[in-house]
Design a protein around this motif. Sequence first.
Motif, PDB file in Angstrom:
ATOM      1  N   THR C  33       8.210 -18.648 -33.255  1.00 15.80           N
ATOM      2  CA  THR C  33       8.039 -17.199 -33.008  1.00 15.80           C
ATOM      3  C   THR C  33       7.190 -16.423 -33.789  1.00 15.80           C
ATOM      4  O   THR C  33       7.342 -15.221 -33.588  1.00 15.80           O
ATOM      5  CB  THR C  33       9.585 -16.521 -33.295  1.00 15.80           C
ATOM      6  OG1 THR C  33      10.073 -16.969 -34.585  1.00 15.80           O
ATOM      7  CG2 THR C  33      10.707 -17.223 -31.974  1.00 15.80           C
ATOM      8  N   CYS C  34       6.391 -16.829 -34.537  1.00 12.79           N
ATOM      9  CA  CYS C  34       5.575 -16.378 -35.552  1.00 12.79           C
ATOM     10  C   CYS C  34       4.582 -15.338 -34.983  1.00 12.79           C
ATOM     11  O   CYS C  34       4.168 -15.451 -33.834  1.00 12.79           O
ATOM     12  CB  CYS C  34       4.833 -17.322 -36.167  1.00 12.79           C
ATOM     13  SG  CYS C  34       3.465 -16.555 -37.416  1.00 12.79           S
ATOM     14  N   THR C  35       4.628 -14.190 -35.658  1.00  9.76           N
ATOM     15  CA  THR C  35       3.796 -12.913 -35.130  1.00  9.76           C
ATOM     16  C   THR C  35       2.451 -13.069 -36.025  1.00  9.76           C
ATOM     17  O   THR C  35       1.639 -12.084 -35.483  1.00  9.76           O
ATOM     18  CB  THR C  35       4.613 -11.814 -35.402  1.00  9.76           C
ATOM     19  OG1 THR C  35       4.609 -11.362 -36.845  1.00  9.76           O
ATOM     20  CG2 THR C  35       5.965 -11.547 -34.500  1.00  9.76           C
ATOM     21  N   GLY C  36       2.222 -13.657 -36.966  1.00  8.92           N
ATOM     22  CA  GLY C  36       1.085 -13.521 -37.814  1.00  8.92           C
ATOM     23  C   GLY C  36       1.052 -12.399 -38.586  1.00  8.92           C
ATOM     24  O   GLY C  36       0.026 -11.981 -38.965  1.00  8.92           O
ATOM     25  N   CYS C  37       2.140 -12.017 -39.257  1.00 10.71           N
ATOM     26  CA  CYS C  37       2.092 -10.741 -39.935  1.00 10.71           C
ATOM     27  C   CYS C  37       1.733 -11.103 -41.386  1.00 10.71           C
ATOM     28  O   CYS C  37       1.586 -10.162 -42.242  1.00 10.71           O
ATOM     29  CB  CYS C  37       3.618 -10.194 -39.878  1.00 10.71           C
ATOM     30  SG  CYS C  37       4.734 -11.399 -41.052  1.00 10.71           S
ATOM     31  N   ASN C  38       1.636 -12.271 -41.688  1.00 10.92           N
ATOM     32  CA  ASN C  38       1.029 -12.624 -43.096  1.00 10.92           C
ATOM     33  C   ASN C  38       2.050 -12.357 -44.276  1.00 10.92           C
ATOM     34  O   ASN C  38       1.601 -12.504 -45.241  1.00 10.92           O
ATOM     35  CB  ASN C  38      -0.206 -12.022 -43.464  1.00 10.92           C
ATOM     36  CG  ASN C  38      -1.536 -12.666 -42.881  1.00 10.92           C
ATOM     37  OD1 ASN C  38      -1.311 -14.097 -42.930  1.00 10.92           O
ATOM     38  ND2 ASN C  38      -2.764 -12.074 -42.947  1.00 10.92           N
ATOM     39  N   LEU C  39       3.255 -11.916 -44.075  1.00 11.18           N
ATOM     40  CA  LEU C  39       4.060 -11.339 -45.043  1.00 11.18           C
ATOM     41  C   LEU C  39       4.444 -12.813 -46.083  1.00 11.18           C
ATOM     42  O   LEU C  39       4.549 -12.686 -47.306  1.00 11.18           O
ATOM     43  CB  LEU C  39       5.401 -10.858 -44.494  1.00 11.18           C
ATOM     44  CG  LEU C  39       5.397  -9.616 -44.074  1.00 11.18           C
ATOM     45  CD1 LEU C  39       6.736  -8.778 -43.575  1.00 11.18           C
ATOM     46  CD2 LEU C  39       4.902  -8.562 -45.247  1.00 11.18           C
ATOM     47  N   CYS C  40       4.522 -13.850 -45.300  1.00 11.85           N
ATOM     48  CA  CYS C  40       4.887 -15.053 -46.019  1.00 11.85           C
ATOM     49  C   CYS C  40       3.734 -15.390 -47.250  1.00 11.85           C
ATOM     50  O   CYS C  40       4.020 -15.792 -48.167  1.00 11.85           O
ATOM     51  CB  CYS C  40       5.147 -16.145 -45.290  1.00 11.85           C
ATOM     52  SG  CYS C  40       3.916 -16.608 -43.917  1.00 11.85           S
ATOM     53  N   ILE C  41       2.547 -15.095 -46.771  1.00 14.24           N
ATOM     54  CA  ILE C  41       1.417 -15.250 -47.753  1.00 14.24           C
ATOM     55  C   ILE C  41       1.479 -14.124 -48.757  1.00 14.24           C
ATOM     56  O   ILE C  41       1.563 -14.486 -49.979  1.00 14.24           O
ATOM     57  CB  ILE C  41       0.051 -14.843 -47.158  1.00 14.24           C
ATOM     58  CG1 ILE C  41      -0.240 -16.265 -46.079  1.00 14.24           C
ATOM     59  CG2 ILE C  41      -1.226 -14.884 -48.104  1.00 14.24           C
ATOM     60  CD1 ILE C  41      -1.513 -16.124 -45.370  1.00 14.24           C
ATOM     61  N   GLU C  74      12.173 -13.324 -46.072  1.00 16.07           N
ATOM     62  CA  GLU C  74      11.352 -12.273 -45.550  1.00 16.07           C
ATOM     63  C   GLU C  74      10.785 -12.369 -44.221  1.00 16.07           C
ATOM     64  O   GLU C  74      10.392 -11.375 -43.676  1.00 16.07           O
ATOM     65  CB  GLU C  74      10.438 -12.136 -46.726  1.00 16.07           C
ATOM     66  CG  GLU C  74      11.020 -11.724 -48.264  1.00 16.07           C
ATOM     67  CD  GLU C  74      11.742 -10.514 -48.079  1.00 16.07           C
ATOM     68  OE1 GLU C  74      11.486  -9.693 -47.144  1.00 16.07           O
ATOM     69  OE2 GLU C  74      12.815 -10.165 -48.727  1.00 16.07           O
ATOM     70  N   CYS C  75      10.497 -13.637 -43.839  1.00 12.53           N
ATOM     71  CA  CYS C  75       9.773 -13.702 -42.624  1.00 12.53           C
ATOM     72  C   CYS C  75      10.691 -12.754 -41.495  1.00 12.53           C
ATOM     73  O   CYS C  75      11.940 -13.148 -41.202  1.00 12.53           O
ATOM     74  CB  CYS C  75       9.961 -15.316 -41.637  1.00 12.53           C
ATOM     75  SG  CYS C  75       9.217 -15.276 -40.127  1.00 12.53           S
ATOM     76  N   PRO C  76      10.196 -11.932 -40.869  1.00 11.14           N
ATOM     77  CA  PRO C  76      10.890 -11.013 -40.032  1.00 11.14           C
ATOM     78  C   PRO C  76      11.270 -11.335 -38.745  1.00 11.14           C
ATOM     79  O   PRO C  76      12.165 -10.808 -38.173  1.00 11.14           O
ATOM     80  CB  PRO C  76       9.697  -9.770 -39.806  1.00 11.14           C
ATOM     81  CG  PRO C  76       8.439 -10.112 -40.510  1.00 11.14           C
ATOM     82  CD  PRO C  76       8.942 -11.482 -40.886  1.00 11.14           C
TER      83      PRO C  76
HETATM   84  S1  SF4 Z   1       6.305 -14.100 -42.272  1.00 14.65           S
HETATM   85 FE1  SF4 Z   1       4.705 -15.689 -41.774  1.00 14.65          FE
HETATM   86  S2  SF4 Z   1       5.776 -17.121 -40.625  1.00 14.65           S
HETATM   87 FE2  SF4 Z   1       6.999 -15.275 -40.489  1.00 14.65          FE
HETATM   88  S3  SF4 Z   1       5.874 -14.227 -38.578  1.00 14.65           S
HETATM   89 FE3  SF4 Z   1       5.017 -13.348 -40.611  1.00 14.65          FE
HETATM   90  S4  SF4 Z   1       3.092 -14.816 -40.705  1.00 14.65           S
HETATM   91 FE4  SF4 Z   1       4.839 -16.018 -39.441  1.00 14.65          FE
END
Ligand code: SF4
Lengths: 298, 390, 87
Positions: C33-41, C74-76
């Motif tokens: 379901t990843c949206t590419g939000c980059n929060l995990c980075i 934290e992954c939304p």
């Molecule tokens: S937090 Fe990482 S894995 Fe989750 S949606 Fe965002 S980029 Fe994808």
Amino acid sequence: MLTKEETHNEFFTMGHTGCSGCAQSMSVKLIMEILGKNTIATNATGCLEVFSTRWPESAWKIPWIHSLFENSAAVASGVEAALKAMGKKDGITVLAQGGDGGTADIGLQSLSGMFERNHDVLYVCYDNGAYMNTGYQRSGLTPFDAYTTTSPSGKESFGNNRPKKYMPEIAMAHRIPYTAVASAGYPMDLQKKVKKAKSIKGAKYLQVDVPCVPGWKYEPKYSVKLAQLAVQTGLYPLFEAEYEKIISVKKISKKVPVEEYLKLQGRFKHLFKGDAGRAEIEKIQKIADENIERFGLI
Amino acid sequence: MKQVLEGSMAIADGVRMAEPHVISAYPITPQTHIVEHLSQMVADGDLKAEFIMVESEHSAASVVLGASACGVRTYTATASQGLLYMEEVIYNIAGMRLPVVMTLANRAISAPINIWNDMQDAMAIRDTGAIMLVAENNQEAYDMHIQAFKIAENQDVMLPVIVNVDGFVLTHTFEVVETIDSIDKVKEYLPPINMEYKLDVENPYSFGTLGEPSVYMESRYNLYNAMNFSRNIIIEAAKEFKDMFGRFYGGLTDSYKLDDSQTVIVAMGSVLGTIKDAVDELRESGKKIGVLKIRSFRPFPEDEIVAALKNAKNVIVIEKAICPGKGGILSVEIRDSLFKHKINSVSVNGYTLGLGGRDITPKNIHDLVARAEKEENVDGEFVGLSQQYL
Amino acid sequence: MDFKVGIIAMPGAALSNKTGSFANETPVFKHKTCTGCNLCIYFCPEGVVYGDKKTKIYDFDSDYCKGCGICAEECPVDDIEMVLVEK
Ligand code: SF4
Ligand SMILES: Cc1ncc(C[n+]2csc(CCOP(=O)(O)OP(=O)(O)O)c2C)c(N)n1
Ligand code: SF4
Ligand code: SF4
Ligand SMILES: [Mg+2]
């Protein structure tokens, strides 16, 4: 896009020995992403210094120096002076770092001197609210009613009996060009402030709220959540100031009662027992409400 | 050029000749004139340096520490309480092997607060890992500061050097001093500082790391070794200075009328002037007496001391500091040096005098010479106390 | 004489310390379901997460991951899951 190889090239590397979930290491990583190669850093004694540079290891790929607990700002003043003397100051950021104890308690004098002389130095205080490196003793930035090993709760005590010293306003009182408060819970906001600080000449102060897993006593996965709750309750107002004037505040999107924040942390556990504890939580709510009022957070 | 200079001015001028890049200081009597002169030189453009006037001695030492780690030449000065406030940083500068040069205008320690001269401050930092030289007069102080940078910055030494000068007695007294006219000649003697390891964005080392039990001792051993090795460099620096500028005061020690001496007075600093005058008089009356001057207190000149004292009968050590609970400091180290060399024919008498600016008179010296003949291994006894205050 | 001993370290030498051995749990990036939000980075305290907004494929470096669980928390869109490390 970020590749695995690229993650190994950061100026603050992995391989350090910070606790799992440490928000201080997270913040350093975020700050170094912005400051980059042309940075010289000083570091007060404390968690960051110990977990990042156990000889022969170092997590720093920029020139870095640790001297003592209370002199990070003075050592940075010397670094800046040396760069000036060599005609090399342009294009190099001098970063001074310390924990809340190294900054607001024992290091306050040397920090004040650096501010007052307006050295071109960015000072970052990683505020985890206690002397973590020595085992969670109370500091001047320990929040009201928090348990620490030297402000324990007990029959006669609810923990730390004084409110947190308002360090950012002490910085502002020096009329330095830039003061900002940020949080590990809001990395884009943090990086925006670092970018801004980097572009300003003169003394800058940045204080970052960095939850500490063993000190605050919570599960490591909650580091970000707690940092965000501290902001959303009003307990940790994020703002920017130029000289004595506040120029921006981070508004609270949805006000959260302080209880939500307190109950996740072992250091406030004693407040959840009986009526007396409830009254203490009221006092903490009052601190949050006063912040919201004073900084116009809503 | 020969000039009549206040000691502080002579020191400031010696420092100016070394062209430090960063100077940082905090005022304390009797160091003040030195840093005032230096800030005036910077203000007048006679010295191109960053002068950082800080909020404390702790920061003064920390500023030069940070600057020195960047690979530039640095200088600070202090005295007494200021030195004690700095002590933590001095250990750190030495431990990190940074070649900071510092003047210590020797002064008594509070309480009672007292701004006058003795050497208690110096004795309080003798184990920091800083090289400690002691100047006898303003000319030597001027020359010694130039030598200090050369010693500190030697690649095999890399330690801070502290030049001790007696507060007021030297710092505030005018004497004829021959200054060096050509800064180029000084440059030839003292080449630009060149540190292999420094804070540099192109070679980003980490300084001041955590030394765990597995390496801490080795790190301290390296410092200890460098301090021992610096003996050669201190002597070399003095000799090269002589070759180039014609003045010489000995290497680690200097001797005065020692050859056939049965009685030897050992001392450091400005009191040597009074002692030499007294010795001249005693020589005239036929006494076989001489003087051993300690020029380098750290590293301690053990071999030189043994060589100079082994044939003496009586040694008088002038102690200008006291170790409560033990006795003398310098005399204990001298006695130990002789003991290690299995020399037990020499009586080493340490006498404490001159604390807190009390005059040391020629009469004191004459009395001690008479006294020492009747006593054996005195351990820092106080001399010349006022009975009315006891 | 090597005076660096105990006091001067080489840049980035900590990379030789594989802190992945600290971990009791390890993330699994599900790539659903990843949206590419980059929060995990952003949020990884160790800086060991990497990936691509376009392909929405994210992963982590198990050599250094300490298993804190922040990325999963934290992954939304719950596209990361923590599982026990088999030791
Ligand atoms: S937090 Fe990482 S894995 Fe989750 S949606 Fe965002 S980029 Fe994808
Ligand atoms: C002069 C001095 N006093 C005390 C200490 C012991 N000490 C080292 S780190 C530290 C606490 C650091 O706390 P803080 O600055 O908040 O940083 P943290 O470890 O919490 O990140 C203390 C008390 C010391 N090293 N030096
Ligand atoms: S004790 Fe706290 S601040 Fe120190 S490394 Fe652990 S989590 Fe980070
Ligand atoms: S579990 Fe923690 S250390 Fe591991 S990848 Fe996720 S955030 Fe990073
Ligand atoms: Mg702290």
